[in-house]
Design a protein around this motif. Structure first.
Motif, PDB file in Angstrom:
ATOM      1  N   SER A  19       0.816  -1.217   0.000  1.00 32.70           N
ATOM      2  CA  SER A  19       0.000   0.000   0.000  1.00 32.70           C
ATOM      3  C   SER A  19       0.850   1.266   0.000  1.00 32.70           C
ATOM      4  CB  SER A  19      -0.924   0.012   1.222  1.00 32.70           C
ATOM      5  OG  SER A  19      -1.763  -1.121   1.228  1.00 32.70           O
ATOM      6  N   LEU A  20       2.027   1.208   0.625  1.00 32.87           N
ATOM      7  CA  LEU A  20       2.883   2.393   0.736  1.00 32.87           C
ATOM      8  C   LEU A  20       4.143   2.264  -0.109  1.00 32.87           C
ATOM      9  CD1 LEU A  20       2.720   3.058   4.591  1.00 32.87           C
ATOM     10  CD2 LEU A  20       1.203   3.910   2.804  1.00 32.87           C
ATOM     11  N   GLN A  21       4.059   1.495  -1.165  1.00 33.47           N
ATOM     12  CA  GLN A  21       5.243   1.188  -1.961  1.00 33.47           C
ATOM     13  C   GLN A  21       5.934   2.444  -2.485  1.00 33.47           C
ATOM     14  OE1 GLN A  21       4.430  -1.636  -5.040  1.00 33.47           O
ATOM     15  NE2 GLN A  21       6.574  -2.181  -5.315  1.00 33.47           N
ATOM     16  N   THR A  22       5.161   3.389  -2.972  1.00 36.41           N
ATOM     17  CA  THR A  22       5.740   4.622  -3.527  1.00 36.41           C
ATOM     18  C   THR A  22       5.315   5.860  -2.744  1.00 36.41           C
ATOM     19  OG1 THR A  22       3.874   4.834  -5.074  1.00 36.41           O
ATOM     20  CG2 THR A  22       5.811   3.610  -5.833  1.00 36.41           C
ATOM     21  N   THR A  23       4.811   5.654  -1.543  1.00 42.78           N
ATOM     22  CA  THR A  23       4.276   6.768  -0.758  1.00 42.78           C
ATOM     23  C   THR A  23       5.362   7.423   0.087  1.00 42.78           C
ATOM     24  OG1 THR A  23       2.097   5.738  -0.629  1.00 42.78           O
ATOM     25  CG2 THR A  23       2.596   7.428   0.996  1.00 42.78           C
ATOM     26  N   GLN A  24       5.357   8.742   0.097  1.00 43.35           N
ATOM     27  CA  GLN A  24       6.219   9.500   0.994  1.00 43.35           C
ATOM     28  C   GLN A  24       5.374   9.971   2.172  1.00 43.35           C
ATOM     29  OE1 GLN A  24       7.829  13.679   0.173  1.00 43.35           O
ATOM     30  NE2 GLN A  24       9.621  12.405  -0.238  1.00 43.35           N
ATOM     31  N   LEU A  25       5.793   9.626   3.375  1.00 44.34           N
ATOM     32  CA  LEU A  25       5.020   9.961   4.563  1.00 44.34           C
ATOM     33  C   LEU A  25       5.238  11.418   4.946  1.00 44.34           C
ATOM     34  CD1 LEU A  25       5.687   6.771   6.740  1.00 44.34           C
ATOM     35  CD2 LEU A  25       3.824   7.196   5.130  1.00 44.34           C
ATOM     36  N   ASN A  26       4.144  12.161   5.028  1.00 44.17           N
ATOM     37  CA  ASN A  26       4.208  13.565   5.433  1.00 44.17           C
ATOM     38  C   ASN A  26       4.025  13.649   6.947  1.00 44.17           C
ATOM     39  OD1 ASN A  26       4.444  14.885   2.778  1.00 44.17           O
ATOM     40  ND2 ASN A  26       2.434  13.974   2.422  1.00 44.17           N
ATOM     41  N   VAL A  27       5.094  13.335   7.655  1.00 45.05           N
ATOM     42  CA  VAL A  27       5.078  13.261   9.115  1.00 45.05           C
ATOM     43  C   VAL A  27       6.146  14.198   9.659  1.00 45.05           C
ATOM     44  CG1 VAL A  27       5.437  11.756  11.105  1.00 45.05           C
ATOM     45  CG2 VAL A  27       4.267  10.877   9.069  1.00 45.05           C
ATOM     46  N   ARG A  28       5.751  15.094  10.555  1.00 44.28           N
ATOM     47  CA  ARG A  28       6.725  16.029  11.126  1.00 44.28           C
ATOM     48  C   ARG A  28       7.539  15.385  12.244  1.00 44.28           C
ATOM     49  NH1 ARG A  28       2.227  19.530  10.153  1.00 44.28           N
ATOM     50  NH2 ARG A  28       2.750  21.063   8.531  1.00 44.28           N
ATOM     51  N   SER A  29       6.907  14.521  13.030  1.00 40.14           N
ATOM     52  CA  SER A  29       7.603  13.847  14.121  1.00 40.14           C
ATOM     53  C   SER A  29       7.242  12.366  14.087  1.00 40.14           C
ATOM     54  CB  SER A  29       7.209  14.461  15.470  1.00 40.14           C
ATOM     55  OG  SER A  29       7.848  13.789  16.535  1.00 40.14           O
ATOM     56  N   PHE A  30       8.255  11.512  13.924  1.00 39.62           N
ATOM     57  CA  PHE A  30       8.017  10.071  13.816  1.00 39.62           C
ATOM     58  C   PHE A  30       8.561   9.353  15.043  1.00 39.62           C
ATOM     59  CE2 PHE A  30       9.609   5.818  12.696  1.00 39.62           C
ATOM     60  CZ  PHE A  30       8.406   5.220  12.344  1.00 39.62           C
ATOM     61  N   HIS A  31       7.728   8.472  15.622  1.00 43.40           N
ATOM     62  CA  HIS A  31       8.124   7.660  16.772  1.00 43.40           C
ATOM     63  C   HIS A  31       7.981   6.185  16.389  1.00 43.40           C
ATOM     64  CE1 HIS A  31       7.876  10.975  19.895  1.00 43.40           C
ATOM     65  NE2 HIS A  31       7.318  11.519  18.831  1.00 43.40           N
ATOM     66  N   GLY A  32       9.089   5.476  16.295  1.00 39.79           N
ATOM     67  CA  GLY A  32       9.066   4.040  16.054  1.00 39.79           C
ATOM     68  C   GLY A  32       9.391   3.323  17.351  1.00 39.79           C
ATOM     69  N   VAL A  33       8.389   2.708  17.966  1.00 42.30           N
ATOM     70  CA  VAL A  33       8.526   2.143  19.310  1.00 42.30           C
ATOM     71  C   VAL A  33       8.857   0.655  19.211  1.00 42.30           C
ATOM     72  CG1 VAL A  33       7.413   1.823  21.546  1.00 42.30           C
ATOM     73  CG2 VAL A  33       6.847   3.826  20.148  1.00 42.30           C
ATOM     74  N   VAL A  34      10.038   0.286  19.706  1.00 41.35           N
ATOM     75  CA  VAL A  34      10.556  -1.092  19.723  1.00 41.35           C
ATOM     76  C   VAL A  34      10.264  -1.836  18.412  1.00 41.35           C
ATOM     77  CG1 VAL A  34      10.617  -1.348  22.216  1.00 41.35           C
ATOM     78  CG2 VAL A  34       8.513  -1.927  21.041  1.00 41.35           C
ATOM     79  N   LEU A  35      10.463  -1.169  17.295  1.00 38.46           N
ATOM     80  CA  LEU A  35      10.258  -1.796  15.995  1.00 38.46           C
ATOM     81  C   LEU A  35      11.408  -2.740  15.667  1.00 38.46           C
ATOM     82  CD1 LEU A  35       9.093   1.263  13.838  1.00 38.46           C
ATOM     83  CD2 LEU A  35       7.646  -0.502  14.864  1.00 38.46           C
ATOM     84  N   LYS A  36      11.109  -3.725  14.815  1.00 36.75           N
ATOM     85  CA  LYS A  36      12.163  -4.589  14.303  1.00 36.75           C
ATOM     86  C   LYS A  36      12.978  -3.824  13.263  1.00 36.75           C
ATOM     87  CE  LYS A  36       8.949  -7.617  13.482  1.00 36.75           C
ATOM     88  NZ  LYS A  36       8.149  -8.782  13.072  1.00 36.75           N
ATOM     89  N   ASN A  37      14.194  -4.297  13.015  1.00 38.45           N
ATOM     90  CA  ASN A  37      15.098  -3.575  12.117  1.00 38.45           C
ATOM     91  C   ASN A  37      14.519  -3.339  10.723  1.00 38.45           C
ATOM     92  OD1 ASN A  37      16.932  -3.476  14.212  1.00 38.45           O
ATOM     93  ND2 ASN A  37      18.083  -5.262  13.520  1.00 38.45           N
ATOM     94  N   PRO A  38      13.893  -4.344  10.075  1.00 39.40           N
ATOM     95  CA  PRO A  38      13.289  -4.075   8.758  1.00 39.40           C
ATOM     96  C   PRO A  38      12.178  -3.030   8.824  1.00 39.40           C
ATOM     97  CG  PRO A  38      13.535  -6.438   9.101  1.00 39.40           C
ATOM     98  CD  PRO A  38      13.812  -5.784  10.419  1.00 39.40           C
ATOM     99  N   GLU A  39      11.459  -2.991   9.938  1.00 34.58           N
ATOM    100  CA  GLU A  39      10.390  -2.005  10.090  1.00 34.58           C
ATOM    101  C   GLU A  39      10.963  -0.598  10.231  1.00 34.58           C
ATOM    102  OE1 GLU A  39       6.892  -4.514  12.328  1.00 34.58           O
ATOM    103  OE2 GLU A  39       8.632  -3.931  13.520  1.00 34.58           O
ATOM    104  N   VAL A  40      12.075  -0.484  10.953  1.00 27.63           N
ATOM    105  CA  VAL A  40      12.739   0.818  11.084  1.00 27.63           C
ATOM    106  C   VAL A  40      13.126   1.345   9.708  1.00 27.63           C
ATOM    107  CG1 VAL A  40      14.804   1.990  11.940  1.00 27.63           C
ATOM    108  CG2 VAL A  40      13.579   0.396  13.420  1.00 27.63           C
ATOM    109  N   THR A  41      13.772   0.489   8.921  1.00 30.93           N
ATOM    110  CA  THR A  41      14.184   0.885   7.575  1.00 30.93           C
ATOM    111  C   THR A  41      12.983   1.235   6.714  1.00 30.93           C
ATOM    112  OG1 THR A  41      16.123  -0.565   7.731  1.00 30.93           O
ATOM    113  CG2 THR A  41      15.455   0.144   5.533  1.00 30.93           C
ATOM    114  N   PHE A  42      11.921   0.443   6.823  1.00 35.95           N
ATOM    115  CA  PHE A  42      10.719   0.656   6.018  1.00 35.95           C
ATOM    116  C   PHE A  42      10.128   2.043   6.255  1.00 35.95           C
ATOM    117  CE2 PHE A  42       6.052   0.523   5.852  1.00 35.95           C
ATOM    118  CZ  PHE A  42       5.853   0.200   4.514  1.00 35.95           C
ATOM    119  N   PHE A  43       9.952   2.413   7.512  1.00 32.16           N
ATOM    120  CA  PHE A  43       9.324   3.700   7.818  1.00 32.16           C
ATOM    121  C   PHE A  43      10.263   4.879   7.565  1.00 32.16           C
ATOM    122  CE2 PHE A  43       6.353   1.084  10.409  1.00 32.16           C
ATOM    123  CZ  PHE A  43       5.162   1.580   9.900  1.00 32.16           C
ATOM    124  N   VAL A  44      11.504   4.759   8.004  1.00 34.31           N
ATOM    125  CA  VAL A  44      12.423   5.896   7.902  1.00 34.31           C
ATOM    126  C   VAL A  44      12.703   6.253   6.442  1.00 34.31           C
ATOM    127  CG1 VAL A  44      14.770   6.682   8.383  1.00 34.31           C
ATOM    128  CG2 VAL A  44      13.467   5.500  10.152  1.00 34.31           C
TER     129      VAL A  44
END
Length: 363
Positions: free
Chosen positions: A144-169
């Motif tokens: 769903s977010l393959q080509t989406t750029q997240l318009n987020v001013r402040s992002f909090h990734g709480v105890v995410l797994k490493n692939p999830e960190v990379t995915f969101f950041v």
């Protein structure tokens, strides 16, 4: 007076001629709709969905989290049946929407489409997402977010797994000003990838909890020097070893202005800016550090308060547990013996619930 009061327009109870309006007028109306009405409207037809999705809207806060707070959620992540999605609109913060997720099917049928709509069409002031047991956000949202750029001013990734960190950041956009992550004491935490990401290195605030990499601080400081980063750019990190300051000193030996066991101040290529690395607080194991770009005219007494962000909420779980039966807890730490006892009872109740489902939930 009577004629004037009778001419006051009353809100319409319904609008039976909506389908007769041209798309341009519909779009003008949609601009004034709140978040909930927009989402309901887009589910009525493909034409309405296209009109709604063509316009951005603002949200103050979006959070999806489990039931257990840190540090317990670092050990016992909750599942889809124990999640809560909170949505706070920017225009009316008091009308927060809270959705409790009770099972996996409901999540994929209702909550996931809502979350995708929010992440793709809105500008979010603060977005917080937490690890979910047995699932991966990069898999759930990847298509769903393959080509989406997240318009987020402040992002909090709480105890995410490493692939999830990379995915969101990697999907954060240029409006992102602060990033909060958990290193989870993992040697495979993607710190190198983060340091090569311009969104991360240009963020005004970067905070990583439980980071094992001893070179992260000086590598980010090196990026700041190259980019001539703004005064106030900050990296806050709780490191699980004591080598960050020695490595920082070794790397910037020719730039050092002042150095002791707790802080180091170095020059940059800009005469008006310095970089300060300061040990915020001494604990048994972890080392909470603050690295910040400061004015070259700033005096020592002006940055004594730079360590006040630290509380026991940001320490590793094993060190947190070591404080339980000591007198080192303070009110400003946010967590104390009483709250820890509550967490223990919560964990006990969780274990009893799981056992009950396992024993009596069989077919």
């Amino acid at each position: 007076m009577g004629n004037k009061s009778s001419s006051v327009q009353q809100p319409l109870d319904s609008f039976s001629h909506w389908n007769d309006l041209p798309p341009e007028l519909k779009s003008a109306c949609i601009k004034h709709l709140d978040f909930k009405t927009r989402f309901l409207l887009r589910s009525t037809s493909r034409a309405e969905r296209a009109l709604v999705d063509n316009q951005k809207f603002c949200l103050e806060h979006v959070q999806i989290k489990g039931l257990l707070p840190y540090p317990v959620n670092a050990l016992i992540p909750t599942g889809f049946d124990e999640q809560k999605l909170t949505i706070v609109p920017s225009s009316h913060p008091e009308t927060a929407i809270v959705i409790r997720i009770r099972n996996l099917t409901r999540f994929f049928e209702t909550v996931l489409p809502l979350l995708v709509f929010i992440l793709t069409r809105s500008v979010i002031n603060e977005f917080s997402v937490e690890l979910i047991r047995g699932n991966d956000w990069s898999t759930i949202l990847g298509e769903s977010l393959q080509t989406t750029q997240l318009n987020v001013r402040s992002f909090h990734g709480v105890v995410l797994k490493n692939p999830e960190v990379t995915f969101f950041v990697t999907r954060l956009g240029p409006i992102t000003k602060s990033i909060y992550l958990d290193g989870n004491t993992s040697n495979k935490f993607p710190i190198e990838d983060l340091m090569n990401n311009d969104i991360v290195t240009n963020a005004r605030m970067l905070r990583i909890r439980d980071l094992t990499c001893k070179d992260a601080v000086w590598k980010l400081a090196e990026k700041w020097i190259e980019n001539d980063s703004e005064i106030g750019t900050t990296f806050q990190v709780t490191s699980v070893h004591g080598h960050s300051i020695p490595h920082f000193v070794q790397k910037f030996r020719d730039r050092i202005i002042f150095e002791n066991h707790d802080e180091v101040r170095i020059t940059t290529n800009n005469p008006s800016k310095h970089i300060l690395l300061k040990l915020a607080r001494r604990w048994r194991v972890s080392r909470p550090l603050t690295c910040v770009v400061i004015s070259s005219y700033m005096k020592k007494e002006e940055y004594e308060s730079f360590g006040h962000w630290v509380s026991k909420k940001v320490m590793p779980i094993w060190e947190y547990l070591s404080f339980v039966f000591t007198d080192d807890f303070h009110e400003d730490d946010g967590l104390n013996c009483y709250s820890f006892i509550i967490l223990l009872f919560h964990c006990l109740w969780l274990i009893i619930t799981v056992l009950f489902k396992h024993v009596f939930g069989r077919n």
